[in-house]
Design a protein around this motif. Structure first.
Motif, PDB file in Angstrom:
ATOM      1  N   GLU A   1      -7.363   0.517  19.410  1.00 52.01           N
ATOM      2  CA  GLU A   1      -7.387   1.116  20.746  1.00 52.01           C
ATOM      3  C   GLU A   1      -6.976   0.078  21.783  1.00 52.01           C
ATOM      4  N   PRO A   2      -6.069   0.426  22.716  1.00 51.26           N
ATOM      5  CA  PRO A   2      -5.716  -0.529  23.763  1.00 51.26           C
ATOM      6  C   PRO A   2      -6.913  -0.782  24.681  1.00 51.26           C
ATOM      7  N   ILE A   3      -7.163  -2.059  24.973  1.00 50.41           N
ATOM      8  CA  ILE A   3      -8.333  -2.422  25.778  1.00 50.41           C
ATOM      9  C   ILE A   3      -7.976  -3.251  27.008  1.00 50.41           C
ATOM     10  N   GLY A   4      -6.751  -3.741  27.068  1.00 49.97           N
ATOM     11  CA  GLY A   4      -6.322  -4.540  28.213  1.00 49.97           C
ATOM     12  C   GLY A   4      -4.832  -4.780  28.148  1.00 49.97           C
ATOM     13  N   ALA A   5      -4.263  -5.122  29.284  1.00 48.38           N
ATOM     14  CA  ALA A   5      -2.827  -5.402  29.322  1.00 48.38           C
ATOM     15  C   ALA A   5      -2.526  -6.358  30.459  1.00 48.38           C
ATOM     16  N   ALA A   6      -1.486  -7.145  30.253  1.00 47.48           N
ATOM     17  CA  ALA A   6      -0.941  -8.003  31.309  1.00 47.48           C
ATOM     18  C   ALA A   6       0.574  -7.909  31.192  1.00 47.48           C
ATOM     19  N   TRP A   7       1.224  -7.735  32.327  1.00 48.63           N
ATOM     20  CA  TRP A   7       2.675  -7.626  32.316  1.00 48.63           C
ATOM     21  C   TRP A   7       3.226  -8.163  33.624  1.00 48.63           C
ATOM     22  N   TYR A   8       4.532  -8.433  33.620  1.00 45.53           N
ATOM     23  CA  TYR A   8       5.158  -8.869  34.863  1.00 45.53           C
ATOM     24  C   TYR A   8       6.417  -8.081  35.133  1.00 45.53           C
ATOM     25  N   ARG A   9       6.744  -8.060  36.408  1.00 44.80           N
ATOM     26  CA  ARG A   9       7.951  -7.399  36.908  1.00 44.80           C
ATOM     27  C   ARG A   9       8.554  -8.261  37.994  1.00 44.80           C
ATOM     28  N   MET A  10       9.826  -8.044  38.214  1.00 46.20           N
ATOM     29  CA  MET A  10      10.532  -8.698  39.310  1.00 46.20           C
ATOM     30  C   MET A  10      10.663  -7.686  40.446  1.00 46.20           C
ATOM     31  N   PHE A  11      10.445  -8.150  41.659  1.00 44.43           N
ATOM     32  CA  PHE A  11      10.604  -7.302  42.835  1.00 44.43           C
ATOM     33  C   PHE A  11      11.563  -7.982  43.811  1.00 44.43           C
TER      34      PHE A  11
END
Length: 164
Positions: A68-78
């Protein structure tokens, strides 16, 4: 009590879970939860999800022993013309992180931050930025992982980590 977790690269199909994590991040303050539709309907939050896995996006998902997914970290450019909360400069990815409440304080957020920072460094980025509201307990984690306040704004701080 949570015991162990795994981390895997985020995929295009993780978009709905990332939306859950944006809601968790927005509702960090106990007793002041905004409804999901309100958080996700606001442009300042939806920008972290719209068109997930566009070029330049990268992230990781932590999963429980049952998958089961319990956490996430991601990045994006703006772009400068449409910055996120933690916009620092052109070419600096902004990270977003969320962890389900029962899994907080068990190393999930730290492991996700470390994995994402290592990935960003290997992709050639020199810095990562984020935004944290004043009073958010997560700021202690960010500081311990090498993030420093660079641009205090009204009620929130932009933090940056220099990557090796």
């Amino acid at each position: 009590m949570p015991e162990s977790f795994a981390i895997r690269p985020a995929t295009r199909s993780d978009g709905a879970f990332l939306a859950d994590m944006v809601v968790e991040a927005a509702n960090w303050r106990p007793g002041s939860a905004r409804p999901r539709h309100e958080v996700l309907g606001s442009p300042e939050h939806s920008r972290y999800l719209a068109g997930w896995m566009r070029p330049g996006d990268a992230g990781f998902v932590a999963t429980s022993p049952t998958g089961e997914p319990i956490g996430a970290a991601w990045y994006r450019m703006f772009p400068r013309s449409d910055p996120g909360f933690g916009y620092l400069a052109t070419g600096v990815p902004e990270l977003i992180i969320g962890v389900r409440p029962i899994w907080r304080a068990h190393g999930v957020g730290r492991a996700l931050l470390q994995r994402l920072a290592a990935h960003a460094a290997s992709a050639g980025y020199q810095r990562l930025s984020l935004s944290v509201e004043r009073g958010n307990f997560a700021a202690t984690l960010y500081r311990s992982e090498g993030f420093a306040v660079t641009q205090p704004t009204s009620g929130r701080d932009i933090m940056v980590k220099r990557l090796r």
